[in-house]
Scaffold this motif. Structure first.
Motif, PDB file in Angstrom:
ATOM      1  N   SER A  26       0.955  -1.238   0.238  1.00 10.59           N
ATOM      2  CA  SER A  26       0.127  -0.047  -0.025  1.00 10.59           C
ATOM      3  C   SER A  26       0.669   1.149   0.161  1.00 10.59           C
ATOM      4  O   SER A  26       2.126   1.123   0.423  1.00 10.59           O
ATOM      5  CB  SER A  26      -1.000  -0.009   1.412  1.00 10.59           C
ATOM      6  N   PRO A  27       0.343   2.509  -0.297  1.00 12.32           N
ATOM      7  CA  PRO A  27       1.102   3.683  -0.154  1.00 12.32           C
ATOM      8  C   PRO A  27       1.811   3.732   1.145  1.00 12.32           C
ATOM      9  O   PRO A  27       2.765   4.348   1.334  1.00 12.32           O
ATOM     10  CB  PRO A  27      -0.028   4.921  -0.546  1.00 12.32           C
ATOM     11  N   LEU A  28       0.921   3.508   2.230  1.00 15.21           N
ATOM     12  CA  LEU A  28       1.540   3.472   3.636  1.00 15.21           C
ATOM     13  C   LEU A  28       2.704   2.715   4.092  1.00 15.21           C
ATOM     14  O   LEU A  28       3.656   2.941   4.507  1.00 15.21           O
ATOM     15  CB  LEU A  28       0.323   3.195   4.549  1.00 15.21           C
ATOM     16  N   GLN A  29       2.605   1.443   3.246  1.00 17.70           N
ATOM     17  CA  GLN A  29       3.788   0.492   3.296  1.00 17.70           C
ATOM     18  C   GLN A  29       5.023   1.409   2.825  1.00 17.70           C
ATOM     19  O   GLN A  29       5.964   1.060   3.323  1.00 17.70           O
ATOM     20  CB  GLN A  29       3.364  -0.612   2.838  1.00 17.70           C
ATOM     21  N   ASP A  30       4.752   1.727   1.762  1.00 17.82           N
ATOM     22  CA  ASP A  30       5.896   2.673   1.056  1.00 17.82           C
ATOM     23  C   ASP A  30       6.289   3.561   1.903  1.00 17.82           C
ATOM     24  O   ASP A  30       7.671   3.622   1.732  1.00 17.82           O
ATOM     25  CB  ASP A  30       5.363   2.977  -0.406  1.00 17.82           C
ATOM     26  N   LEU A  31       5.434   4.378   2.378  1.00 16.24           N
ATOM     27  CA  LEU A  31       6.082   5.500   3.238  1.00 16.24           C
ATOM     28  C   LEU A  31       6.801   4.925   4.561  1.00 16.24           C
ATOM     29  O   LEU A  31       8.017   5.248   4.766  1.00 16.24           O
ATOM     30  CB  LEU A  31       4.714   6.138   3.849  1.00 16.24           C
ATOM     31  N   PHE A  32       6.248   3.716   5.051  1.00 15.08           N
ATOM     32  CA  PHE A  32       7.211   3.097   6.093  1.00 15.08           C
ATOM     33  C   PHE A  32       8.552   2.808   5.717  1.00 15.08           C
ATOM     34  O   PHE A  32       9.555   2.924   6.301  1.00 15.08           O
ATOM     35  CB  PHE A  32       6.142   2.046   6.773  1.00 15.08           C
ATOM     36  N   LEU A  33       8.234   1.831   4.626  1.00 15.95           N
ATOM     37  CA  LEU A  33       9.650   1.343   4.168  1.00 15.95           C
ATOM     38  C   LEU A  33      10.707   2.488   3.581  1.00 15.95           C
ATOM     39  O   LEU A  33      11.787   2.365   4.123  1.00 15.95           O
ATOM     40  CB  LEU A  33       9.420   0.658   2.682  1.00 15.95           C
ATOM     41  N   ASP A  34      10.403   3.488   3.236  1.00 14.69           N
ATOM     42  CA  ASP A  34      11.104   4.698   2.558  1.00 14.69           C
ATOM     43  C   ASP A  34      11.709   5.544   3.819  1.00 14.69           C
ATOM     44  O   ASP A  34      12.519   5.932   3.741  1.00 14.69           O
ATOM     45  CB  ASP A  34      10.419   5.780   1.582  1.00 14.69           C
ATOM     46  N   GLU A  35      10.838   5.611   4.779  1.00 17.49           N
ATOM     47  CA  GLU A  35      11.191   6.536   5.888  1.00 17.49           C
ATOM     48  C   GLU A  35      11.492   5.944   6.966  1.00 17.49           C
ATOM     49  O   GLU A  35      12.486   6.506   7.697  1.00 17.49           O
ATOM     50  CB  GLU A  35       9.936   7.508   6.338  1.00 17.49           C
ATOM     51  N   TYR A  36      11.683   4.528   7.273  1.00 20.12           N
ATOM     52  CA  TYR A  36      11.947   4.197   8.367  1.00 20.12           C
ATOM     53  C   TYR A  36      12.949   2.681   8.073  1.00 20.12           C
ATOM     54  O   TYR A  36      14.090   2.606   8.205  1.00 20.12           O
ATOM     55  CB  TYR A  36      10.952   3.562   9.477  1.00 20.12           C
ATOM     56  N   VAL A  37      12.421   1.905   7.314  1.00 19.60           N
ATOM     57  CA  VAL A  37      12.831   0.647   7.099  1.00 19.60           C
ATOM     58  C   VAL A  37      14.118   0.498   6.358  1.00 19.60           C
ATOM     59  O   VAL A  37      15.397  -0.047   6.813  1.00 19.60           O
ATOM     60  CB  VAL A  37      11.754  -0.584   6.715  1.00 19.60           C
ATOM     61  N   HIS A  38      14.081   1.169   5.140  1.00 17.09           N
ATOM     62  CA  HIS A  38      15.246   1.042   4.425  1.00 17.09           C
ATOM     63  C   HIS A  38      16.489   1.957   4.934  1.00 17.09           C
ATOM     64  O   HIS A  38      17.656   1.101   5.096  1.00 17.09           O
ATOM     65  CB  HIS A  38      14.962   1.766   2.792  1.00 17.09           C
ATOM     66  N   TYR A  87      17.189   2.397   8.169  1.00 19.78           N
ATOM     67  CA  TYR A  87      17.379   1.443   9.378  1.00 19.78           C
ATOM     68  C   TYR A  87      18.254   0.241   8.722  1.00 19.78           C
ATOM     69  O   TYR A  87      19.359  -0.068   9.384  1.00 19.78           O
ATOM     70  CB  TYR A  87      16.450   1.091  10.119  1.00 19.78           C
ATOM     71  N   ILE A  88      17.513  -0.519   7.910  1.00 21.23           N
ATOM     72  CA  ILE A  88      18.539  -1.725   7.277  1.00 21.23           C
ATOM     73  C   ILE A  88      19.784  -1.359   6.744  1.00 21.23           C
ATOM     74  O   ILE A  88      21.005  -1.958   6.999  1.00 21.23           O
ATOM     75  CB  ILE A  88      17.355  -2.397   6.206  1.00 21.23           C
ATOM     76  N   ASP A  89      19.708  -0.129   6.094  1.00 20.06           N
ATOM     77  CA  ASP A  89      21.142   0.238   5.544  1.00 20.06           C
ATOM     78  C   ASP A  89      22.200   0.451   6.658  1.00 20.06           C
ATOM     79  O   ASP A  89      23.388   0.049   6.491  1.00 20.06           O
ATOM     80  CB  ASP A  89      20.945   1.714   4.383  1.00 20.06           C
ATOM     81  N   GLN A  90      21.556   1.322   7.712  1.00 24.64           N
ATOM     82  CA  GLN A  90      22.721   1.303   8.888  1.00 24.64           C
ATOM     83  C   GLN A  90      23.199  -0.041   9.373  1.00 24.64           C
ATOM     84  O   GLN A  90      24.310  -0.127   9.822  1.00 24.64           O
ATOM     85  CB  GLN A  90      22.108   2.399   9.704  1.00 24.64           C
ATOM     86  N   LEU A  91      22.004  -1.026   9.525  1.00 29.03           N
ATOM     87  CA  LEU A  91      22.618  -2.016  10.009  1.00 29.03           C
ATOM     88  C   LEU A  91      23.478  -2.972   9.054  1.00 29.03           C
ATOM     89  O   LEU A  91      24.473  -3.510   9.556  1.00 29.03           O
ATOM     90  CB  LEU A  91      21.151  -2.926  10.412  1.00 29.03           C
ATOM     91  N   HIS A  92      23.483  -2.837   7.884  1.00 27.35           N
ATOM     92  CA  HIS A  92      23.907  -3.418   6.923  1.00 27.35           C
ATOM     93  C   HIS A  92      25.425  -2.816   7.083  1.00 27.35           C
ATOM     94  O   HIS A  92      26.406  -3.500   6.810  1.00 27.35           O
ATOM     95  CB  HIS A  92      23.432  -3.445   5.686  1.00 27.35           C
ATOM     96  N   ASP A  93      25.649  -1.679   7.214  1.00 30.25           N
ATOM     97  CA  ASP A  93      26.846  -0.781   7.257  1.00 30.25           C
ATOM     98  C   ASP A  93      27.612  -1.215   8.333  1.00 30.25           C
ATOM     99  O   ASP A  93      28.795  -1.732   8.166  1.00 30.25           O
ATOM    100  CB  ASP A  93      26.694   0.427   7.604  1.00 30.25           C
ATOM    101  N   LEU A  94      27.026  -1.601   9.443  1.00 29.60           N
ATOM    102  CA  LEU A  94      27.490  -2.099  10.824  1.00 29.60           C
ATOM    103  C   LEU A  94      28.029  -3.756  10.302  1.00 29.60           C
ATOM    104  O   LEU A  94      29.326  -3.997  10.749  1.00 29.60           O
ATOM    105  CB  LEU A  94      26.588  -2.083  11.923  1.00 29.60           C
ATOM    106  N   MET A 120      20.147 -11.946   5.550  1.00 32.48           N
ATOM    107  CA  MET A 120      19.887 -13.273   6.348  1.00 32.48           C
ATOM    108  C   MET A 120      20.341 -12.854   7.834  1.00 32.48           C
ATOM    109  O   MET A 120      19.589 -12.889   8.974  1.00 32.48           O
ATOM    110  CB  MET A 120      20.638 -14.346   5.943  1.00 32.48           C
ATOM    111  N   ARG A 121      21.605 -12.207   7.976  1.00 35.27           N
ATOM    112  CA  ARG A 121      21.864 -11.800   9.470  1.00 35.27           C
ATOM    113  C   ARG A 121      21.156 -10.612   9.934  1.00 35.27           C
ATOM    114  O   ARG A 121      20.714 -10.483  11.154  1.00 35.27           O
ATOM    115  CB  ARG A 121      23.269 -11.585   9.420  1.00 35.27           C
ATOM    116  N   THR A 122      20.563  -9.914   9.248  1.00 32.71           N
ATOM    117  CA  THR A 122      19.715  -8.540   9.610  1.00 32.71           C
ATOM    118  C   THR A 122      18.374  -9.455  10.100  1.00 32.71           C
ATOM    119  O   THR A 122      17.881  -8.997  11.165  1.00 32.71           O
ATOM    120  CB  THR A 122      19.337  -7.730   8.425  1.00 32.71           C
ATOM    121  N   VAL A 123      17.711 -10.356   9.094  1.00 37.19           N
ATOM    122  CA  VAL A 123      16.539 -11.015   9.906  1.00 37.19           C
ATOM    123  C   VAL A 123      16.564 -11.809  10.951  1.00 37.19           C
ATOM    124  O   VAL A 123      15.938 -11.882  11.940  1.00 37.19           O
ATOM    125  CB  VAL A 123      15.948 -11.741   8.657  1.00 37.19           C
ATOM    126  N   VAL A 124      17.656 -12.776  11.064  1.00 40.15           N
ATOM    127  CA  VAL A 124      18.276 -13.561  12.183  1.00 40.15           C
ATOM    128  C   VAL A 124      18.282 -12.525  13.396  1.00 40.15           C
ATOM    129  O   VAL A 124      17.880 -12.793  14.489  1.00 40.15           O
ATOM    130  CB  VAL A 124      19.329 -14.359  11.926  1.00 40.15           C
TER     131      VAL A 124
END
Length: 172
Positions: free
Chosen positions: A80-92, A94-101, A116-120
């Protein structure tokens, strides 16, 4: 929902409120004090624990309504558009920062291995939040105790530290 004009507008307002709350849990700011140690295995292990503690604090903050997490987890179920909002503003971000670490800890990790490690790392915490009523019912409790959450932190942190080839920060 009359104040918001429609049910969709009401849900968007709820999502934005939750996003505003979660935006205070910035991973880069959390890890900044650990930056001098991030080149050492012990510092990296401490960073993993900090991420787990951060996720627990964000997810099980007693000052926030339980529905905050539930609203976001439900949002993730359907495109949904709200899911896209959540993914764009928070999830992506956050995941990028975690992947960097994780990539700093092990530069040889592939993109799939990072995911895989992020999900685990995050999944046990999300599961505890999303199925909170069922799990607490099975356990015969009204809420997770601080002791339970500490043991969950220890388990998840140690699991990821081992998966990343790091020492336990508890043994240091």
């Amino acid at each position: 929902h009359y104040h918001f004009g429609s049910r969709d507008n009401l849900f968007e307002a709820v999502v934005r409120r939750v996003l505003d709350h979660f935006s205070q849990y910035d991973l880069a700011s959390l890890l900044a004090p650990l930056k001098p140690e991030l080149d050492t295995p012990l510092g990296q292990a401490r960073a993993i624990r900090a991420v787990v503690r951060h996720e627990l604090a964000k997810t099980f903050n007693p000052d926030q309504p339980h529905w905050y997490c539930r609203a976001l987890y439900q949002l993730m179920q359907f495109k949904s558009p709200l899911q896209d909002l959540f993914l764009d503003e928070y999830v992506h971000p956050y995941i990028d920062q975690l992947h960097d670490l994780l990539h700093k800890i092990d530069p040889g990790l592939t993109k799939d291995e990072l995911h895989m490690r992020t999900v685990v790392l995050i999944a046990p915490l999300i599961f505890h939040a999303d199925y909170i009523q069922v799990l607490q019912g099975i356990m015969g409790i009204d809420s997770y105790s601080p002791n339970y959450l500490q043991k969950l932190e220890d388990l998840v942190a140690l699991q990821m530290q081992k998966a990343m080839g790091l020492p336990s920060d508890k043994e240091a």
